[in-house]
Design an enzyme around this catalytic site. Structure first.
Site, PDB file in Angstrom:
ATOM      1  N   ASN A 137       0.825  -1.216   0.000  1.00 54.17           N
ATOM      2  CA  ASN A 137       0.000   0.000   0.000  1.00 54.17           C
ATOM      3  C   ASN A 137       0.861   1.270   0.000  1.00 54.17           C
ATOM      4  O   ASN A 137       0.356   2.364   0.201  1.00 54.17           O
ATOM      5  CB  ASN A 137      -0.946  -0.008   1.206  1.00 54.17           C
ATOM      6  CG  ASN A 137      -0.204  -0.015   2.541  1.00 54.17           C
ATOM      7  OD1 ASN A 137       1.028   0.107   2.578  1.00 54.17           O
ATOM      8  ND2 ASN A 137      -0.931  -0.134   3.640  1.00 54.17           N
ATOM      9  N   GLU A 144       1.254   4.283   7.480  1.00 48.42           N
ATOM     10  CA  GLU A 144       0.250   3.773   6.549  1.00 48.42           C
ATOM     11  C   GLU A 144      -0.310   4.930   5.716  1.00 48.42           C
ATOM     12  O   GLU A 144      -0.107   6.104   6.061  1.00 48.42           O
ATOM     13  CB  GLU A 144      -0.872   3.088   7.350  1.00 48.42           C
ATOM     14  CG  GLU A 144      -0.411   1.910   8.215  1.00 48.42           C
ATOM     15  CD  GLU A 144      -0.024   0.657   7.412  1.00 48.42           C
ATOM     16  OE1 GLU A 144       0.240   0.757   6.191  1.00 48.42           O
ATOM     17  OE2 GLU A 144       0.025  -0.434   8.010  1.00 48.42           O
TER      18      GLU A 144
END
Ligand code: F6R
Length: 266
Positions: A137, A144
């Site tokens: 990702n 994140e």
């Protein structure tokens, strides 16, 4: 950014290990930024072999890992401290009292621990060379997607993709931590040099967004475009979605010729 597309996963590990070895030879008291996960395993094998066979010494090294699962003790087999011992520290002559991970037990204040980690990096004089893997990702460390590009060390919730990708590291029925303490993107960008390694087709979309996409927090690794000294080592599978491949090869050739002619003193 210097993008090198090498012939295989093994070539990525060998080239990456050589960059680290060169850093240690040049400055035996280097401050190294280290990573965990699958990507660095072969690189660590090669560093261990250089230590064993060519007397490369890590005796004066200080290290800081990118991240550690939150709430685990340093002896927990799920911890990244355990991973680092198994895959690197026990195989080289590093003084483990100078090998730092951003650990935080359940009964410790995460904000204090995060600040102390940042302070320890500063006191060591900053990181000379930071190793990074990349999540599918686009995460670096456990920053994140949508992490602030200016973020500092703190506790982050792991994304679903990350939880799924890391499941194999845990035994059947063993609880998988959902939180980790991680260096921030701002922390990572302060390293003098950064080396990112990526192999395998599952990394190709994140690699493309990192190198050729806009700088955006949805792909945290794209923040590396703001750093002046980043090297990215890829195998052909991880490089498969890049559009400017030919350009990266040409610049590499030109760079090599310039370096040959105008050698810089260390
Ligand atoms: C590990 C870390 C992560 C990994 C990334 C890739 O310390 O910070 O960002 O580098 O999740 O993991 P692998 O290499 O297992 O694909």
């Amino acid at each position: 950014m210097e993008i090198l597309i090498l012939e295989s996963k093994d070539a990525v590990a060998a080239f990456g290990a050589e960059i680290f070895a060169e850093q240690v030879r040049k400055k035996p008291a280097s401050v190294l930024g280290l990573a965990t996960g699958g990507s660095p395993l072969a690189l660590y094998d090669k560093l261990a072999a250089l230590h064993r066979n060519e007397a490369l010494s890590f005796r004066d090294i200080t290290s800081f890992n990118l991240d550690e699962y939150f709430g685990l003790s340093s002896t927990d087999a799920r911890s990244y401290r355990h991973y680092m011992r198994e895959h690197l520290f026990s195989r080289i002559d590093i003084d483990e009292s100078r090998a730092h991970l951003p650990a935080c037990r359940d009964d410790e204040d995460p904000w204090e621990k995060a600040e102390a980690y940042e302070a320890a990096i500063r006191e060591a004089g900053g990181i000379d060379l930071q190793l990074l893997g990349i999540g599918r990702n686009g995460h670096i460390g456990f920053n994140e997607p949508t992490s602030s590009l200016a973020s500092r060390t703190r506790v982050k919730t792991l994304a679903e993709d990350t939880m799924r990708d890391n499941r194999d590291w845990f035994r059947e029925g063993e609880p998988q931590p959902e939180l980790a303490m991680t260096m921030g993107i701002g922390t990572i960008l302060e390293a003098t040099e950064i080396l990112l390694i990526a192999t395998g087709s599952h990394k190709a979309p994140a690699v493309r967004r990192t190198i050729e996409g806009p700088v955006a927090s949805v792909c945290p690794a794209s923040a590396l475009q703001l750093h002046a000294s980043v090297t990215i080592l890829l195998d052909p599978d991880a490089a498969a979605e890049l559009e400017l491949t030919r350009y990266y090869q040409t610049t590499g050739e030109h760079q090599a010729r310039l370096l040959e002619r105008w050698k810089r003193p260390d």
